[in-house]
Design an enzyme around this catalytic site. Structure first.
Site, PDB file in Angstrom:
ATOM      1  N   CYS A 272     -19.361  19.107  -1.282  1.00  0.00           N
ATOM      2  CA  CYS A 272     -19.307  20.049  -2.391  1.00  0.00           C
ATOM      3  C   CYS A 272     -17.868  20.494  -2.600  1.00  0.00           C
ATOM      4  CB  CYS A 272     -20.198  21.261  -2.106  1.00  0.00           C
ATOM      5  SG  CYS A 272     -19.718  22.148  -0.616  1.00  0.00           S
TER       6      CYS A 272
ATOM      7  N   CYS B  93     -16.061  21.963   0.356  1.00  0.00           N
ATOM      8  CA  CYS B  93     -15.463  21.023   1.307  1.00  0.00           C
ATOM      9  C   CYS B  93     -14.030  20.697   0.896  1.00  0.00           C
ATOM     10  CB  CYS B  93     -16.284  19.735   1.367  1.00  0.00           C
ATOM     11  SG  CYS B  93     -17.954  19.960   1.998  1.00  0.00           S
TER      12      CYS B  93
ATOM     13  N   CYS C 287      32.293  28.474   9.410  1.00  0.00           N
ATOM     14  CA  CYS C 287      32.337  28.946  10.788  1.00  0.00           C
ATOM     15  C   CYS C 287      30.990  29.524  11.172  1.00  0.00           C
ATOM     16  CB  CYS C 287      33.430  30.001  10.958  1.00  0.00           C
ATOM     17  SG  CYS C 287      33.178  31.455   9.902  1.00  0.00           S
TER      18      CYS C 287
ATOM     19  N   CYS D 204      29.589  32.305   9.018  1.00  0.00           N
ATOM     20  CA  CYS D 204      28.853  31.915   7.800  1.00  0.00           C
ATOM     21  C   CYS D 204      27.380  31.709   8.126  1.00  0.00           C
ATOM     22  CB  CYS D 204      29.446  30.640   7.225  1.00  0.00           C
ATOM     23  SG  CYS D 204      31.137  30.791   6.631  1.00  0.00           S
TER      24      CYS D 204
ATOM     25  N   ASP E 264     -18.222  13.471 -31.377  1.00  0.00           N
ATOM     26  CA  ASP E 264     -17.485  12.304 -31.834  1.00  0.00           C
ATOM     27  C   ASP E 264     -18.274  11.731 -33.012  1.00  0.00           C
ATOM     28  OD1 ASP E 264     -15.663  10.020 -31.759  1.00  0.00           O
ATOM     29  OD2 ASP E 264     -17.393   8.923 -30.979  1.00  0.00           O
TER      30      ASP E 264
END
Length: 813
Positions: A90, A93, A19, A22, A507
């Protein structure tokens, strides 16, 4: 000036309201939530509209409040948008675009990656559409190159946990392979001719020189100002535009203060200062655009190795389809010379697979039924049938692509100290200037012209000329010196970060080593000598294209051994080769070849092979049907300068050196001991290397040196990355490139970076002390216009001269 948090509006569909009462209950409850500015609930349409402050409240808490009242929430369908944006100069931005879009009702989860020029966001189609988003971006001064829109389904929630898990599932169900920029920036000298920013810098420089010449020749002042004005207009327009957009978004940065300061300098008649500051500032940002142009092409280079189609067996026929249309469980057919399209398990056939895109190891791996193959790897020899285990969005290769983009995104360039200082400095200076111009005349009946003049003097003094110039001049000088020594830094961020380096990770393959197999030793088992073992192996291997074969033939040629012409040559993929000459049948290959041929290995032979393998080397067996004659041990050869490079790094004070490799532990241990690196981690996949870098970063500033595609995620994740070798993606992803792959240039790069940081710190202290002193003098009228200009220009010249000293930095002997 501070940014006012943007409001967000959320539309929700609520079930369970019986209703109007609510609806009132829900509305009142939402109004009581801290951060909610407006809440309206319609019982007839079951719709809830909530406006809230995202810095205080979020959507989940709103849904929690409604579900706690006993109602069920159905979130309005959301859509995702990905777009390629051009025109960003940059990282500031990118922040402007993010803030501008976040202020639009219905837009959320905005992310702009400056490095890849990529925008991602979610939006509510009931509140905003794609066209409006595009217009907003254009209104901020940027262009949308291309966009991809995808929808998401409804989500019904009865609790917060359900809501979160569903959203995370949708977000993580697949990450599409990133697409490269449609219009990648030029990465050669032509950039300065073809790019608008490059053209403006050149034109501004010409205008600056001609203006100085006009002043020197005592020509009419309007002539010099015309030349200076040309430079101010062409370089100042994008800076003024950026400052204006920031102001519209209730933000203030260096662009805004730079604009006000230049205008103030022109009002006070010092056009040279305005032109000089704008020229140097624009030169620094343009150099950053140029260096980022190469980084933005990294993903494109990676994607070239991912096959877009696959050959699949369907209804006992081979058909070629796009990789997106291949399902888990289907059978791929892969011929020699083709790349594997998707991850899978070999069900039929044997071959040698070049897995360097995944593991970084150059020596092909022998593959047999039951072994795993990865998308992007190259089938050297043999026909394979592979059962697919991962879709195109979930392959190891796709994950590498995703890791590169995510690592770049999470490693957004740290604003240089000038930008950080400007966040406080800029609004304070503007407010002080306004106060100086207005308060004395209004509050104390002072002369308005006098205090306006003082405020302009104060702006000239406050103009961050020395601060702005000190860093770019120092960086450009250092980059120029480094370039002459074969070290290419991709911008000032890389140069400064290298100066704070505490740990350097390497590496192995292609970085510390040559990346190609080399014969380390030839063994015999007493029945023949080592020359005979090498002659037999090279005679058979001269007909093979396998990298190990080429290394063996090269060794025989170096030793001056004459080779035989083999007969009945037969290649056995995944095992080796067999052929005959001199009336005997010979076998050259791995253990599997001898086992399948029924040739037993004596205990002496087994002991020899175990010894070779324990040294981290690959044994190539040579024998006849009667047994093993000998073996040839091969491994990746060290670069000639590796040991000296490590010694120089330790000499400049870099104590912690770590080797990260996908190779076996035994190989890693041997290489680390040879070059003098105490710490190593072996058997790492790309994601493991990424995790290792993140762990190392917890204890300091970490650099990564690599060359291969498998190094790209770790290179991108490190604070500073160095590229050696000829693998394009490593060169594109890394922050520093060592031309000619001479590792001894690493120590020079670190030492130069430390000197650069020291010079910048000197300039900062000197500039700030000078500014504070003359700001006080100028505010109270002790300093006139001439002294103000002299102080500002003099400080700028001094910090410039100090920075240019870096250009004379020489290499370490």
């Amino acid at each position: 000036m501070t940014q006012t948090p943007a409001l967000r509006t959320q539309l929700l569909q609520v079930d369970g309201m019986d209703c109007g009462s609510c609806a009132k209950t829900v509305e009142a409850s939402l109004h009581s939530l801290r951060g909610v500015t407006e809440a309206t609930v319609s019982f007839a349409t079951r719709r809830v509209k909530v406006s809230y402050k995202p810095d205080i409240l979020n959507e989940v808490e709103i849904i929690n409040r409604i579900t706690a009242l006993g109602y069920t929430v159905e979130v309005a369908p959301a859509k995702k948008l990905q777009a390629q944006i051009s025109g960003m100069d940059c990282g500031s931005c990118a922040k402007t675009v993010e803030v501008g879009l976040q202020q639009m009702p219905g837009v959320k989860d905005v992310s702009v990656n400056f490095a890849t020029e990529r925008l991602q966001l979610s939006y509510d189609p009931k509140l905003v559409n794609e066209a409006a988003i595009h217009e907003r971006i254009k209104g901020l001064g940027y262009m949308v190159e291309e966009s991809l829109e995808s929808g998401e389904g409804h989500h019904t929630h009865d609790n917060c946990h359900h809501h979160n898990s569903d959203r995370e599932h949708d977000r993580d169900r697949a990450h599409p392979i990133p697409q490269p920029p449609q219009n990648p920036a030029p990465t050669t000298w032509k950039f300065w001719i073809a790019n608008r920013r490059g053209q403006s810098v050149i034109l501004a420089g010409v205008g600056l020189v001609l203006g100085l010449l006009a002043q020197y020749l005592a020509l009419p002042v309007w002539i010099a100002r015309a030349f200076y004005g040309t430079g101010i207009i062409v370089t100042g327009y994008p800076i003024a535009r950026a400052g204006l957009f920031e102001l519209r978004l209730r933000r203030a940065d260096m662009n805004l203060l730079m604009t006000i300061s230049v205008i103030g300098a022109m009002i006070l008649g010092d056009w040279f200062e305005g032109a000089l500051v704008l020229f140097l500032f624009s030169l620094g940002t343009t150099l950053q655009i140029f260096t980022f142009g190469r980084t933005r092409n990294a993903i494109s280079a990676l994607m070239d190795l991912a096959p877009s189609t696959a050959t699949v067996k369907r209804d006992n026929k081979e058909v070629t389809v796009t990789v997106e249309n291949v399902q888990i469980g289907e059978i791929l057919t892969i011929r020699p010379g083709q790349r594997v399209a998707l991850d899978g398990i070999v069900v039929s056939g044997t071959s040698a697979i070049d897995q360097s895109p995944i593991t970084g190891e150059s020596i092909p791996v022998d593959i047999a039924p039951g072994d795993t193959v990865y998308a992007g790897t190259l089938n050297r020899a043999g026909f394979l049938e592979v059962q697919v285990t991962h879709t195109s969005h979930d392959t190891t290769f796709a994950k590498i692509l995703h890791l590169v983009e995510e690592a770049q995104g999470s490693r957004a360039p740290t604003q240089q100290w000038v930008d950080r200082f400007a966040e406080v400095y800029t609004p304070i200076v503007i407010l002080i200037a306004i106060a100086i111009a207005l308060i004395p005349p209004l509050a104390f009946a002072q002369s308005f012209n006098v205090w306006l003049y003082r405020s302009l003097v104060m702006l000239v003094i406050a103009c961050p000329c020395a601060l702005v110039i000190s860093t770019p001049v120092s960086i450009v000088s250092a980059i120029g010196a480094a370039s002459r020594q074969g070290v290419l830094f991709k911008g000032g961020h890389a140069l400064e970060t290298a100066g704070h380096l505490t740990t350097l990770a390497f590496d192995k393959t292609g970085t510390l080593t040559q990346g190609l197999p080399v014969v380390q030793k030839v063994y015999d088992l007493e029945t023949v000598d080592t020359n005979t073992v090498l002659r037999i192996a090279a005679s058979l291997e001269q007909l093979s294209e396998h990298p190990l074969a080429k290394a063996i033939v090269a060794k025989a040629s170096l030793e001056g051994i004459d080779l035989e012409i083999p007969l009945n040559f037969k290649a056995l993929p995944g095992k080796g080769i067999q052929a005959s000459f001199g009336g005997l049948l010979y076998f050259v290959g791995n253990r599997r070849l001898f086992a399948d041929s029924g040739i037993g290995l004596s205990s002496q032979a087994e002991s020899l092979l175990a010894e070779i393998e324990q040294c981290g080397q690959t044994p190539v067996l040579v024998g006849t049907t009667q047994g093993l004659l000998g073996a040839i041990a091969l491994s990746d050869g060290l670069r000639l300068e590796t040991t000296e490079a490590v010694r120089q790094l330790k000499r400049v004070g870099l104590k912690r050196l770590v080797m990260l490799t996908g190779d076996r532990t035994a190989v890693a241990k041997q290489i680390a001991q040879q070059v003098g690196i105490a710490e190593y981690r072996a058997e790492l996949l790309p994601e493991n290397k990424l995790q290792a870098i993140e762990q190392l970063r917890q204890k300091g500033v970490v650099g990564m040196v690599g060359d291969g595609i498998n190094d790209a995620p770790a290179l991108a994740a490190a604070d500073i990355s160095f590229a050696v070798g000829g693998i394009d993606v490593a060169l594109e992803t890394a922050d520093v490139v060592l031309v000619g792959s001479d590792l001894r240039r690493l120590a020079y790069a670190v030492e130069l970076s430390r000197k650069t940081v020291s010079v910048i710190q000197q300039n900062v202290v000197f500039s700030l002390v000078t500014k504070v002193l003359f700001l006080l003098l100028g505010t109270f009228g002790f300093v006139g216009l001439a002294i103000a200009v002299l102080a500002d220009t003099g400080t700028s010249l001094l910090v410039t001269a100090n920075g240019m000293r870096l250009f004379r930095t020489k290499r370490i002997n």
